[in-house]
Design a protein around this motif. Sequence first.
Motif, mmCIF file in Angstrom:
data_model
loop_
_atom_site.group_PDB
_atom_site.id
_atom_site.type_symbol
_atom_site.label_atom_id
_atom_site.label_comp_id
_atom_site.label_asym_id
_atom_site.label_seq_id
_atom_site.Cartn_x
_atom_site.Cartn_y
_atom_site.Cartn_z
ATOM 1 N N GLU A 53 0.465 -1.000 0.218
ATOM 2 C CA GLU A 53 0.275 -0.354 -0.379
ATOM 3 C C GLU A 53 0.335 1.387 -0.134
ATOM 4 O OE1 GLU A 53 -3.484 -0.114 -0.387
ATOM 5 O OE2 GLU A 53 -3.111 -2.398 0.176
ATOM 6 N N ASN A 54 1.779 1.251 0.540
ATOM 7 C CA ASN A 54 2.542 2.915 0.689
ATOM 8 C C ASN A 54 3.237 2.328 -0.317
ATOM 9 O OD1 ASN A 54 1.232 1.629 3.064
ATOM 10 N ND2 ASN A 54 2.147 3.926 3.739
ATOM 11 N N THR A 55 4.409 1.595 -0.864
ATOM 12 C CA THR A 55 5.532 1.807 -2.079
ATOM 13 C C THR A 55 4.960 2.215 -3.546
ATOM 14 O OG1 THR A 55 6.796 -0.457 -0.294
ATOM 15 C CG2 THR A 55 7.870 0.116 -3.138
ATOM 16 N N THR A 56 6.000 2.871 -4.311
ATOM 17 C CA THR A 56 5.244 3.075 -5.560
ATOM 18 C C THR A 56 5.683 2.098 -6.415
ATOM 19 O OG1 THR A 56 6.155 5.361 -4.944
ATOM 20 C CG2 THR A 56 5.706 5.341 -7.678
ATOM 21 N N ARG A 57 4.784 1.905 -6.891
ATOM 22 C CA ARG A 57 4.925 0.604 -8.287
ATOM 23 C C ARG A 57 6.357 1.092 -9.103
ATOM 24 N NH1 ARG A 57 2.389 -0.691 -4.028
ATOM 25 N NH2 ARG A 57 0.305 -2.142 -4.900
ATOM 26 N N ASN A 58 7.396 1.008 -8.735
ATOM 27 C CA ASN A 58 8.646 1.012 -9.861
ATOM 28 C C ASN A 58 9.454 0.009 -9.447
ATOM 29 O OD1 ASN A 58 9.722 1.206 -7.679
ATOM 30 N ND2 ASN A 58 10.340 2.878 -6.884
ATOM 31 N N PRO A 59 10.862 -0.081 -10.394
ATOM 32 C CA PRO A 59 11.521 -1.292 -10.674
ATOM 33 C C PRO A 59 11.859 -2.079 -8.963
ATOM 34 C CG PRO A 59 12.044 -0.209 -12.191
ATOM 35 C CD PRO A 59 10.689 0.357 -11.908
ATOM 36 N N GLY A 60 12.231 -0.806 -8.367
ATOM 37 C CA GLY A 60 12.307 -1.608 -7.250
ATOM 38 C C GLY A 60 11.229 -2.634 -6.286
ATOM 39 N N TRP A 61 9.963 -1.806 -6.555
ATOM 40 C CA TRP A 61 8.856 -2.427 -5.987
ATOM 41 C C TRP A 61 8.647 -3.786 -6.099
ATOM 42 C CZ3 TRP A 61 4.530 -3.712 -8.333
ATOM 43 C CH2 TRP A 61 3.540 -3.908 -7.315
ATOM 44 N N ARG A 62 9.156 -4.007 -8.312
ATOM 45 C CA ARG A 62 8.887 -5.319 -9.092
ATOM 46 C C ARG A 62 9.490 -6.570 -8.243
ATOM 47 N NH1 ARG A 62 5.069 -4.112 -11.806
ATOM 48 N NH2 ARG A 62 4.675 -1.957 -12.795
ATOM 49 N N PHE A 63 10.593 -5.700 -7.816
ATOM 50 C CA PHE A 63 12.173 -6.778 -7.273
ATOM 51 C C PHE A 63 11.654 -7.284 -6.300
ATOM 52 C CE2 PHE A 63 14.110 -6.104 -11.681
ATOM 53 C CZ PHE A 63 14.881 -6.570 -11.972
ATOM 54 N N LEU A 64 11.098 -6.432 -5.434
ATOM 55 C CA LEU A 64 10.538 -7.099 -3.934
ATOM 56 C C LEU A 64 9.905 -7.649 -4.246
ATOM 57 C CD1 LEU A 64 11.102 -5.791 -1.358
ATOM 58 C CD2 LEU A 64 9.273 -4.351 -1.188
ATOM 59 N N ASP A 65 9.269 -7.621 -4.706
ATOM 60 C CA ASP A 65 7.662 -8.857 -4.938
ATOM 61 C C ASP A 65 8.080 -9.914 -5.721
ATOM 62 O OD1 ASP A 65 4.970 -8.993 -4.145
ATOM 63 O OD2 ASP A 65 4.354 -8.927 -6.439
ATOM 64 N N LEU A 66 9.245 -9.561 -6.589
ATOM 65 C CA LEU A 66 9.458 -11.478 -7.176
ATOM 66 C C LEU A 66 10.099 -11.745 -6.732
ATOM 67 C CD1 LEU A 66 10.575 -9.845 -10.559
ATOM 68 C CD2 LEU A 66 9.109 -10.998 -10.556
ATOM 69 N N GLY A 67 10.783 -11.171 -5.591
ATOM 70 C CA GLY A 67 11.979 -12.255 -4.410
ATOM 71 C C GLY A 67 10.836 -13.056 -3.550
ATOM 72 N N ARG A 68 9.655 -12.522 -2.917
ATOM 73 C CA ARG A 68 8.719 -12.760 -2.148
ATOM 74 C C ARG A 68 8.126 -13.908 -2.776
ATOM 75 N NH1 ARG A 68 6.184 -11.655 2.780
ATOM 76 N NH2 ARG A 68 7.385 -9.357 2.944
ATOM 77 N N ARG A 69 7.353 -13.519 -3.549
ATOM 78 C CA ARG A 69 7.040 -14.459 -4.725
ATOM 79 C C ARG A 69 7.398 -15.864 -4.998
ATOM 80 N NH1 ARG A 69 1.683 -12.984 -3.312
ATOM 81 N NH2 ARG A 69 1.864 -10.470 -4.029
ATOM 82 N N LEU A 70 8.794 -15.496 -5.025
ATOM 83 C CA LEU A 70 9.456 -16.734 -5.823
ATOM 84 C C LEU A 70 9.581 -17.643 -4.685
ATOM 85 C CD1 LEU A 70 12.492 -15.840 -8.289
ATOM 86 C CD2 LEU A 70 10.837 -17.832 -8.395
ATOM 87 N N GLU A 71 9.761 -17.087 -3.306
ATOM 88 C CA GLU A 71 10.098 -17.592 -1.475
ATOM 89 C C GLU A 71 8.771 -18.172 -1.557
ATOM 90 O OE1 GLU A 71 13.273 -18.575 0.776
ATOM 91 O OE2 GLU A 71 13.449 -17.406 -1.635
ATOM 92 N N ARG A 72 8.102 -17.954 -1.501
ATOM 93 C CA ARG A 72 6.408 -18.089 -0.974
ATOM 94 C C ARG A 72 6.218 -19.579 -2.248
ATOM 95 N NH1 ARG A 72 2.166 -14.561 0.090
ATOM 96 N NH2 ARG A 72 3.564 -13.412 1.095
ATOM 97 N N ALA A 73 6.300 -19.095 -2.942
ATOM 98 C CA ALA A 73 6.299 -20.386 -4.311
ATOM 99 C C ALA A 73 6.918 -21.459 -3.778
ATOM 100 C CB ALA A 73 6.557 -20.020 -5.800
ATOM 101 N N THR A 74 8.293 -21.733 -3.332
ATOM 102 C CA THR A 74 9.280 -22.298 -2.859
ATOM 103 C C THR A 74 8.741 -23.097 -2.357
ATOM 104 O OG1 THR A 74 11.078 -21.439 -4.833
ATOM 105 C CG2 THR A 74 11.472 -23.041 -2.913
ATOM 106 N N TYR A 75 8.058 -22.487 -0.821
ATOM 107 C CA TYR A 75 7.809 -22.904 -0.417
ATOM 108 C C TYR A 75 6.185 -24.406 -0.016
ATOM 109 C CZ TYR A 75 11.536 -21.184 3.297
ATOM 110 O OH TYR A 75 12.974 -20.720 3.899
ATOM 111 N N VAL A 76 5.074 -23.840 -0.802
ATOM 112 C CA VAL A 76 4.406 -24.073 -1.639
ATOM 113 C C VAL A 76 4.482 -25.562 -1.187
ATOM 114 C CG1 VAL A 76 1.784 -23.852 -2.062
ATOM 115 C CG2 VAL A 76 2.889 -22.257 -1.391
ATOM 116 N N THR A 77 5.408 -25.485 -2.881
ATOM 117 C CA THR A 77 5.404 -26.907 -3.448
ATOM 118 C C THR A 77 6.535 -27.604 -2.801
ATOM 119 O OG1 THR A 77 5.858 -25.657 -4.968
ATOM 120 C CG2 THR A 77 7.330 -27.431 -5.517
ATOM 121 N N ASN A 78 7.148 -27.038 -1.839
ATOM 122 C CA ASN A 78 7.914 -27.642 -1.128
ATOM 123 C C ASN A 78 6.684 -28.797 0.407
ATOM 124 O OD1 ASN A 78 10.476 -27.635 -1.581
ATOM 125 N ND2 ASN A 78 11.738 -25.657 -0.729
ATOM 126 N N LEU A 79 6.468 -28.064 0.805
ATOM 127 C CA LEU A 79 4.750 -28.344 1.627
ATOM 128 C C LEU A 79 4.426 -29.422 1.830
ATOM 129 C CD1 LEU A 79 5.281 -28.644 4.246
ATOM 130 C CD2 LEU A 79 3.120 -26.784 4.815
#
Length: 863
Positions: free
Chosen positions: A682-708
């Motif tokens: 809600e507070n971060t401008t949709r710039n490339p930095g935000w996209r990479f922050l979200d990419l890291g979180r999504r990749l990590e969460r997808a990996t954990y879902v897969t493993n569990l």
Amino acid sequence: MDETLTVKPEPGKQAEPNRFQRWLKNYRPEEGVYDELLDESGAIRPGWSRFLEQIDRIRPDDFSERWHQAQRVIRENGVTYNVYGDPQGTDRPWDLDPIPFVITQQDWQQLEKGLIQRARLMDAVLADLAGPQNLIRNGLLPQEMLFSNQRFLRPCHGLPASAGHFLHFYAVDLARAPDGRWWVVSDRVQAPSGTGYGLENRLVVSRMIPEVARECHLVRLARFFDRMRESLAAASPNAREQPHVVMYTPGPYNETYFEQAYLARYLGLTLASSEDLTTRDDRVFLKTLDGLQPVDVMWRRVDDEFSDPLELRSDSRLGVAGLLQAVRAGNVAVLNLPGSGVVENPAIMAFLPVLCRRLLNEDLHIPSVATWWCGQKPALKTAVDQIDRLVVKHAFEKGTIPVRFGGTMPAAERAALIRQVERDPFAYVAQESVTFSQAPVWSSQGFRPRRVSIRVFLVAHEDGYQVMPGGLTRVAGESQTAPGISMQQGSGSKDTWVLSEEPLPAYFSKYETRFPIVIRRRRVHYSSRSADNLYWIGRYAERSEFTTRLLRSVIIPLSSEGGFGSLTEVGPIWDLLCQLGLLLAPTWRKEPAAQGIAALENALKDAVFNEEMLGSLRRINGQLQRLAASSRDNLSLDTWRIVRSLGEDLKRPAPTGPISDMLPVLDNLITLHAALSGMARENTTRNPGWRFLDLGRRLERATYVTNLITLVLEEEEPARSTCLDAVLQVFDSSITYRQRYLFEPRLLPVLDTLLLDSANPRSLAAQIEELDAQLAALPVEKNRAFFTEGRKVTVRALAQLRTMDLGAREPDHEKQILYEIRLLLSGMKPQLAEVSSDLDRQYFSLLQLEQSTAETRVRPPKG
């Protein structure tokens, strides 16, 4: 010395100390030292009288509470100064005293005039030494001042000035003599530090006692920082709508990295280290997500000899190869120029009065501390005869030989020092030992006197120099034994208040440059290092949150009446914690009694609090905090406070009671993660930095879902059905499931909820959808006719997830569905790894950035 700098109390404006007994009852000034608060008769000096009249209106308990809150703000804001060798390392909090150093307007105006003159003088000296060197030819400076000086860097000779100045940023360390006169202790020319700390001090103290600042007519700092912005923009050698200015930093392990990141964020600069910069065709470029982008101005905070490994120190990992050639070619301005440290040589102080009369046709307004260069016979004799009251320094070597205080040395050591100086007199300089003035500092018993010195800052502009109205006051530490005042020796700091005689009108920024205003809705230059850091912040944030949820889901049933007999309810979760290295024996959950309850509880406590354990929650959160500290210029203050709390909350000792005592800690961490996710969403401008922050979180969460889920499918019945409720809790999906199904958790509905339901923000499908959307918005993807390898993975995975149906219409159908899901999950792990690798190739690799830039240059224009 100039008598005009003697401070005399104004008649009729003194205040009686008895009025302020709760502040001054324990204040005992040292004799023979100038006291900033009290004059020789014991009366309060005029500026301090105004300050005390206002602060005395604050109730004692209220002041203490305000100071407690201010200290908390300093910790939460992450204000640090790295004292080398300190056990706290880069986490050492900034030491600030709440009582400012007070200067009257009359005293300040005299100082300001002398400081501007000194800046003009140093600029003129630098211009000569970097060019014709007439001062050497005409005998005004001994040739040793240059050619024996390690700070004289021959490759830097002849570098051009920027915007008419060789000296853009300048700082002066001042001390007050016992008779009240100011003198200069040292000149800071190469890469002066302290402006950011001075600004932070002002923000903290003025918010702590705003009514005192207002009623004392405190002069504001905003005008100075506006001038700083103007100076940086005006130094650009290239005509651009908006010059690209970077703060050239040594990196997060530098002692003043907080200040560098703080100023970069405050002034809107790009924080760049050597890893972010490169040179091509005599130009400096920033490695960005869009390829290599030219740099116009570099505010240098790297020591000059480390700034270019090609022409200066070849072993430097902090430098940019080819930087000096880019400066010579006139393609980039570096402020201050490499080589400017030549005038930081203490021996040059002995010649400044003569140089001032020769270069400026003026007498030096503010004298330097008395200095004798021993290369001259009269000076050598003075130094030897009076060595017991002098300080002896090496004239030309930087920090390799310690400063020697003649008055504190044993007689034998003093005699040995004299012989050493007489053998090689040209290499030594002697200075009068400085007796610093003292000013009040706060303690629970009221004011106490402490030695102080002031660092004052100047910035160049087209009409001359502007002085920061105040500065950074440094305070000798309570346990400091060395005669000097140094932050590296544990000194503290104060805000510095210049008090106007009249109320000041509200200041509105009038920041103007020779460049037109350009409306922008995206950050023009986003460095690949910044994106890389934010990407890993996202990954570690999700790693921390998921690990916290795993541990909490294990501890909750084990804290119930079933105790460790409830391990069958969390079997796959326990096994995943073992895979992550947090628990050492997967067999424990099958035979808990054989291991001993105490051993199992200690293992869980270690998984949370043991910093030495690789993968422990404390270690993960510590790494997250370090990554965030390296990206302070890209994170809001609120975001930083959340990340800091995640790291600091686990530095407490592990609870000695039952494992249920860890649940409040884990619950608080989950709350902090919810706040962090909310800030990102809600507070971060949709710039490339935000996209990479979200990419890291999504990749990590997808990996954990897969493993569990893979581990869930490996469980045998009835244990598999028993663990489904705990698995839903890990993914915070219990309510979602119960709103859709009226029966207890069953395998296929749970799998649909956690794998295929994109409306569930914790599901695998939701992560892949977000990954695909973020990848599609990145620069390389938008500029290509075909998908990148990472995008191909997400498109294929989405197709698989969207076309899979888990409805079992026949008894044998469930087995076929589970087989297909196993195939899906086994293929998902390497696919997610490929997305990460492709991001590295496309955005974090210099070779790929160069290729991207080349493609951009040769691409024909549209239309």
